[in-house]
Write a protein that holds these residues in place. Structure first.
Motif, PDB file in Angstrom:
ATOM      1  N   UNK A 153       0.878  -1.107   0.051  1.00 59.10           N
ATOM      2  CA  UNK A 153       0.122  -0.070   0.028  1.00 59.10           C
ATOM      3  C   UNK A 153       1.027   1.304  -0.094  1.00 59.10           C
ATOM      4  N   UNK A 154       0.517   2.344  -1.033  1.00 59.93           N
ATOM      5  CA  UNK A 154       0.958   3.319  -0.976  1.00 59.93           C
ATOM      6  C   UNK A 154       0.370   4.524  -0.095  1.00 59.93           C
ATOM      7  N   UNK A 155       0.749   5.750   0.056  1.00 56.24           N
ATOM      8  CA  UNK A 155       0.051   6.600   0.807  1.00 56.24           C
ATOM      9  C   UNK A 155       0.742   8.055   0.871  1.00 56.24           C
ATOM     10  N   UNK A 156      -0.045   9.410   0.606  1.00 52.46           N
ATOM     11  CA  UNK A 156       0.508  10.376   1.008  1.00 52.46           C
ATOM     12  C   UNK A 156       0.977  10.479   2.258  1.00 52.46           C
ATOM     13  N   UNK A 157       1.954  11.302   2.674  1.00 48.07           N
ATOM     14  CA  UNK A 157       2.641  11.607   4.066  1.00 48.07           C
ATOM     15  C   UNK A 157       1.446  11.887   4.941  1.00 48.07           C
ATOM     16  N   UNK A 158       0.696  12.738   4.531  1.00 44.23           N
ATOM     17  CA  UNK A 158      -0.423  13.324   5.422  1.00 44.23           C
ATOM     18  C   UNK A 158      -1.294  12.166   5.913  1.00 44.23           C
ATOM     19  N   UNK A 159      -1.798  11.541   5.039  1.00 44.52           N
ATOM     20  CA  UNK A 159      -2.867  10.428   5.341  1.00 44.52           C
ATOM     21  C   UNK A 159      -2.255   9.099   5.999  1.00 44.52           C
ATOM     22  N   UNK A 160      -0.930   8.925   5.757  1.00 43.41           N
ATOM     23  CA  UNK A 160      -0.155   7.998   6.397  1.00 43.41           C
ATOM     24  C   UNK A 160      -0.070   8.385   7.998  1.00 43.41           C
ATOM     25  N   UNK A 161       0.151   9.629   8.200  1.00 47.71           N
ATOM     26  CA  UNK A 161       0.370   9.993   9.636  1.00 47.71           C
ATOM     27  C   UNK A 161      -0.791  10.299  10.226  1.00 47.71           C
ATOM     28  N   UNK A 162      -2.223  10.540   9.661  1.00 46.60           N
ATOM     29  CA  UNK A 162      -3.275  10.965  10.235  1.00 46.60           C
ATOM     30  C   UNK A 162      -4.461  10.278  10.081  1.00 46.60           C
ATOM     31  N   UNK A 163      -4.395   9.432   9.077  1.00 45.77           N
ATOM     32  CA  UNK A 163      -5.671   8.764   8.880  1.00 45.77           C
ATOM     33  C   UNK A 163      -5.564   7.122   9.073  1.00 45.77           C
ATOM     34  N   UNK A 164      -4.363   6.687   8.838  1.00 48.12           N
ATOM     35  CA  UNK A 164      -4.151   5.343   8.552  1.00 48.12           C
ATOM     36  C   UNK A 164      -3.605   4.464   9.799  1.00 48.12           C
ATOM     37  N   UNK A 165      -3.124   5.085  10.915  1.00 51.50           N
ATOM     38  CA  UNK A 165      -2.710   4.260  12.062  1.00 51.50           C
ATOM     39  C   UNK A 165      -3.751   3.436  12.599  1.00 51.50           C
ATOM     40  N   UNK A 166      -4.805   3.872  12.992  1.00 53.35           N
ATOM     41  CA  UNK A 166      -5.991   3.070  13.557  1.00 53.35           C
ATOM     42  C   UNK A 166      -6.382   1.952  12.595  1.00 53.35           C
ATOM     43  N   UNK A 167      -6.669   2.430  11.544  1.00 56.61           N
ATOM     44  CA  UNK A 167      -7.309   1.128  10.470  1.00 56.61           C
ATOM     45  C   UNK A 167      -6.265   0.106  10.137  1.00 56.61           C
ATOM     46  N   UNK A 168      -4.915   0.546  10.089  1.00 50.71           N
ATOM     47  CA  UNK A 168      -3.989  -0.470   9.815  1.00 50.71           C
ATOM     48  C   UNK A 168      -3.759  -1.224  11.106  1.00 50.71           C
ATOM     49  N   UNK A 169      -3.589  -0.542  12.368  1.00 48.44           N
ATOM     50  CA  UNK A 169      -3.791  -1.348  13.486  1.00 48.44           C
ATOM     51  C   UNK A 169      -4.921  -2.622  13.702  1.00 48.44           C
ATOM     52  N   UNK A 170      -5.928  -2.038  13.239  1.00 52.62           N
ATOM     53  CA  UNK A 170      -7.162  -3.112  13.229  1.00 52.62           C
ATOM     54  C   UNK A 170      -6.978  -3.926  12.252  1.00 52.62           C
ATOM     55  N   UNK A 171      -6.580  -3.789  10.977  1.00 50.56           N
ATOM     56  CA  UNK A 171      -6.223  -4.757   9.930  1.00 50.56           C
ATOM     57  C   UNK A 171      -5.119  -5.793  10.474  1.00 50.56           C
ATOM     58  N   UNK A 172      -4.010  -5.396  11.103  1.00 51.97           N
ATOM     59  CA  UNK A 172      -3.230  -6.301  11.582  1.00 51.97           C
ATOM     60  C   UNK A 172      -3.712  -7.231  12.764  1.00 51.97           C
ATOM     61  N   UNK A 173      -4.731  -6.751  13.330  1.00 51.03           N
ATOM     62  CA  UNK A 173      -5.274  -7.363  14.294  1.00 51.03           C
ATOM     63  C   UNK A 173      -6.076  -8.388  13.799  1.00 51.03           C
ATOM     64  N   UNK A 174      -6.935  -8.278  12.953  1.00 50.12           N
ATOM     65  CA  UNK A 174      -7.880  -9.071  12.185  1.00 50.12           C
ATOM     66  C   UNK A 174      -7.216 -10.227  11.344  1.00 50.12           C
ATOM     67  N   UNK A 175      -6.141  -9.575  10.513  1.00 50.80           N
ATOM     68  CA  UNK A 175      -5.615 -10.745   9.441  1.00 50.80           C
ATOM     69  C   UNK A 175      -3.886 -10.686   9.584  1.00 50.80           C
ATOM     70  N   UNK A 176      -3.538 -11.274  10.663  1.00 53.22           N
ATOM     71  CA  UNK A 176      -2.048 -11.250  11.033  1.00 53.22           C
ATOM     72  C   UNK A 176      -1.399 -12.195   9.833  1.00 53.22           C
ATOM     73  N   UNK A 177      -1.843 -12.756   9.315  1.00 57.87           N
ATOM     74  CA  UNK A 177      -1.396 -13.655   8.220  1.00 57.87           C
ATOM     75  C   UNK A 177      -1.074 -12.670   6.747  1.00 57.87           C
ATOM     76  N   UNK A 178      -1.293 -11.592   6.645  1.00 59.20           N
ATOM     77  CA  UNK A 178      -1.127 -10.433   5.810  1.00 59.20           C
ATOM     78  C   UNK A 178       0.198  -9.768   5.808  1.00 59.20           C
ATOM     79  N   UNK A 179       1.125 -10.024   5.289  1.00 56.80           N
ATOM     80  CA  UNK A 179       2.289  -8.991   5.152  1.00 56.80           C
ATOM     81  C   UNK A 179       2.113  -7.660   4.569  1.00 56.80           C
ATOM     82  N   UNK A 180       1.669  -6.674   5.180  1.00 56.00           N
ATOM     83  CA  UNK A 180       1.193  -5.324   4.809  1.00 56.00           C
ATOM     84  C   UNK A 180       2.420  -4.541   4.803  1.00 56.00           C
ATOM     85  N   UNK A 181       2.506  -3.911   3.702  1.00 54.81           N
ATOM     86  CA  UNK A 181       3.832  -3.131   3.438  1.00 54.81           C
ATOM     87  C   UNK A 181       3.414  -1.703   3.056  1.00 54.81           C
TER      88      UNK A 181
END
Length: 287
Positions: free
Chosen positions: A93-121
């Motif tokens: 996944x690619x993201x603008x700097x602003x979205x990565x800092x302010x919008x993605x931390x919570x949903x990505x943490x939830x993604x890792x919790x739900x699907x730990x077998x995915x290697x998210x980059x």
């Protein structure tokens, strides 16, 4: 040429060498070395230049890596299409700097919790670079600034961002470009959609209103620090400003309707992996 060899090859490149690749693949080093040699023999050209500490791709290796990425991603998509399964594998996944800092931390943490077998980059960059990387199969998807209309992509609107003009605290109130006293616009590199919006806002006011100089920096932290120090003005998303600790050393002003930008999640139209669909659903639910 076997899929297993391509996966080993891709992992050696990603990890920078045989030892770490073997650890990640749960293989012995000799097996990884042998499979790389077999791949080189089947192709007929060396893929790496070897020295004591690292392995550097040859020109042939660079070319093969691009094909290996596409082949392995298509195999993953094919498996998901004919035998739907829970998300797994790699998702880039690619993201603008602003979205990565302010919008993605919570949903990505939830993604890792739900699907730990995915290697998210996750990687960050300006919109134009991210679009090019999705087009070239280097990213599976990206969060970019709109407007966005390209028939080669699926584009899902996620949220609206508001851009604000940021000035030093001592600067007079700004209602239009004519009120800006400083002659330096502090921005990200070329290819940044927010930079284009900032330049267009000044240009729309007429000849001579656009700052005569630009200062390119690589992070919002550095941009805001330079604005607070009086080095110039900048255009920054409200979500980023909201993350800054009080008291601010700068003031912010609305750009009006010109500052309202939609952020899209884009992917190639043939992208149908279970991992991508899961991430898209999670992002849409989080806004």
């Amino acid at each position: 040429m076997e899929l297993a060899e391509l996966e080993i090859f891709r992992t050696v490149v990603a990890e920078g060498g045989i030892t770490r690749a073997a650890e990640r693949l749960n293989r012995v080093q000799s097996n990884v070395t042998t499979r790389i040699k077999q791949l080189e023999e089947s192709i007929g050209v060396p893929l790496f230049v070897r020295d004591r500490r690292r392995m550097v791709l040859t020109a042939a290796g660079e070319a093969l890596l691009d094909y290996a990425e596409r082949i392995l991603d298509l195999v993953q998509e094919a498996r998901a299409a004919v035998a739907p399964q829970s998300p797994r594998g790699r998702l880039r996944i690619g993201s603008m700097e602003s979205a990565a800092a302010s919008r993605l931390p919570a949903p990505l943490a939830e993604f890792h919790r739900r699907w730990p077998e995915v290697r998210l980059e996750l990687s960050t960059g300006p919109t134009e670079m991210l679009v090019a990387q999705v087009r070239e199969f280097k990213l599976d998807a990206a969060l970019v600034a709109g407007p966005f209309d390209d028939p080669a992509f699926d584009a899902t609107p996620l949220f609206k961002e508001e851009l604000l003009l940021v000035t030093p605290k001592s600067h007079r109130r700004v209602r239009s470009p004519e009120d800006v006293m400083l002659d330096t616009l502090i921005v990200f590199e070329q290819g940044c959609a927010y930079r284009r919006h900032a330049e267009a806002w000044f240009t729309a006011a007429g000849v001579g209103r656009r700052p005569g100089r630009t200062l390119e920096l690589a992070s919002y932290h550095a941009i805001l620090a330079c604005v607070a120090a009086g080095a110039g003005v900048a255009v920054v998303p409200r979500s980023v400003i909201g993350m800054q600790p009080e008291p601010h050393g700068f003031a912010s002003y609305s750009l009006g309707k010109d500052g309202r930008i939609t952020t899209y999640l884009i992917s190639r139209r043939e992208q149908h992996s279970a991992s991508f669909s899961a991430l898209r659903s999670l992002l849409m639910a989080s806004v």
